[in-house]
Design a protein around this motif. Sequence first.
Motif, PDB file in Angstrom:
ATOM      1  N   ASN A  33       0.811  -1.223   0.000  1.00  0.00           N
ATOM      2  CA  ASN A  33       0.000   0.000   0.000  1.00  0.00           C
ATOM      3  C   ASN A  33       0.842   1.270   0.000  1.00  0.00           C
ATOM      4  O   ASN A  33       0.368   2.322   0.393  1.00  0.00           O
ATOM      5  N   LYS A  34       2.104   1.171  -0.397  1.00  0.00           N
ATOM      6  CA  LYS A  34       2.939   2.370  -0.506  1.00  0.00           C
ATOM      7  C   LYS A  34       3.490   2.418  -1.919  1.00  0.00           C
ATOM      8  O   LYS A  34       4.056   1.454  -2.405  1.00  0.00           O
ATOM      9  N   LEU A  35       3.326   3.550  -2.537  1.00  0.00           N
ATOM     10  CA  LEU A  35       3.814   3.739  -3.900  1.00  0.00           C
ATOM     11  C   LEU A  35       5.120   4.515  -3.853  1.00  0.00           C
ATOM     12  O   LEU A  35       5.199   5.640  -4.295  1.00  0.00           O
ATOM     13  N   ILE A  81      11.121   7.666  -6.631  1.00  0.00           N
ATOM     14  CA  ILE A  81      10.594   7.885  -5.286  1.00  0.00           C
ATOM     15  C   ILE A  81       9.753   9.153  -5.375  1.00  0.00           C
ATOM     16  O   ILE A  81      10.270  10.250  -5.581  1.00  0.00           O
ATOM     17  N   LEU A  82       8.449   8.988  -5.277  1.00  0.00           N
ATOM     18  CA  LEU A  82       7.516  10.097  -5.476  1.00  0.00           C
ATOM     19  C   LEU A  82       7.639  11.142  -4.364  1.00  0.00           C
ATOM     20  O   LEU A  82       8.086  10.830  -3.252  1.00  0.00           O
ATOM     21  N   HIS A 125      10.132  15.795  -0.391  1.00  0.00           N
ATOM     22  CA  HIS A 125      11.340  15.406  -1.113  1.00  0.00           C
ATOM     23  C   HIS A 125      11.033  14.219  -2.030  1.00  0.00           C
ATOM     24  O   HIS A 125      10.028  13.530  -1.852  1.00  0.00           O
ATOM     25  N   GLN A 126      11.927  14.002  -2.991  1.00  0.00           N
ATOM     26  CA  GLN A 126      11.754  12.916  -3.949  1.00  0.00           C
ATOM     27  C   GLN A 126      13.106  12.564  -4.561  1.00  0.00           C
ATOM     28  O   GLN A 126      14.069  13.317  -4.444  1.00  0.00           O
ATOM     29  N   VAL A 127      13.139  11.398  -5.225  1.00  0.00           N
ATOM     30  CA  VAL A 127      14.311  10.990  -5.994  1.00  0.00           C
ATOM     31  C   VAL A 127      13.806  10.565  -7.360  1.00  0.00           C
ATOM     32  O   VAL A 127      12.915   9.725  -7.465  1.00  0.00           O
ATOM     33  N   HIS A 128      14.368  11.171  -8.394  1.00  0.00           N
ATOM     34  CA  HIS A 128      13.952  10.848  -9.754  1.00  0.00           C
ATOM     35  C   HIS A 128      14.375   9.433 -10.121  1.00  0.00           C
ATOM     36  O   HIS A 128      15.172   8.798  -9.426  1.00  0.00           O
TER      37      HIS A 128
END
Length: 156
Positions: A33-35, A81-82, A125-128
């Motif tokens: 349940n985690k995207l 990482i969205l 924050h995110q990681v492409h």
Amino acid sequence: MPAEKIKHLSKLSYNKELMLSEIKYATFFVEENKLNGWEKAIVKDVVECTEVVRIYNELKAQLSTDDITARYYIQRTGNTILPHTDGKCHTSINIVLSSGSETIYFGDSAYAYTCAILNVGQHMHQVHSVESNRILVRYPIYDTSLTFQSICNLLN
């Protein structure tokens, strides 16, 4: 570089090659349940991960808290990482073990790092998407009495 989002941690001594070799002892899982694109392994009690556990114990002592854990993370090739903020963890110490592009984005600003304290609970924050597997050791800190700034002061 805004100090309230990321602080490079140059005084932490670690053996990157040993940490990479010990990854074989970790058991990975993907949270349902985690995207979020991460595979994780909690390793604070895996005695074969001697270097990860050594740093874990050192950080517990320096920060005077038991409310910290140690984990390997793998972001697989092509995964993103969205944008998110971390829930219970407000600050994290990340050590990047893989080579290549290791950039985190806080909003539209990109920050490259190898070893840093990250203010992940307050800032989106995110990681492409990555071109090769991105591997890191992460020490999430859950102790709410320790602020991002106080952690920076204690470790630098």
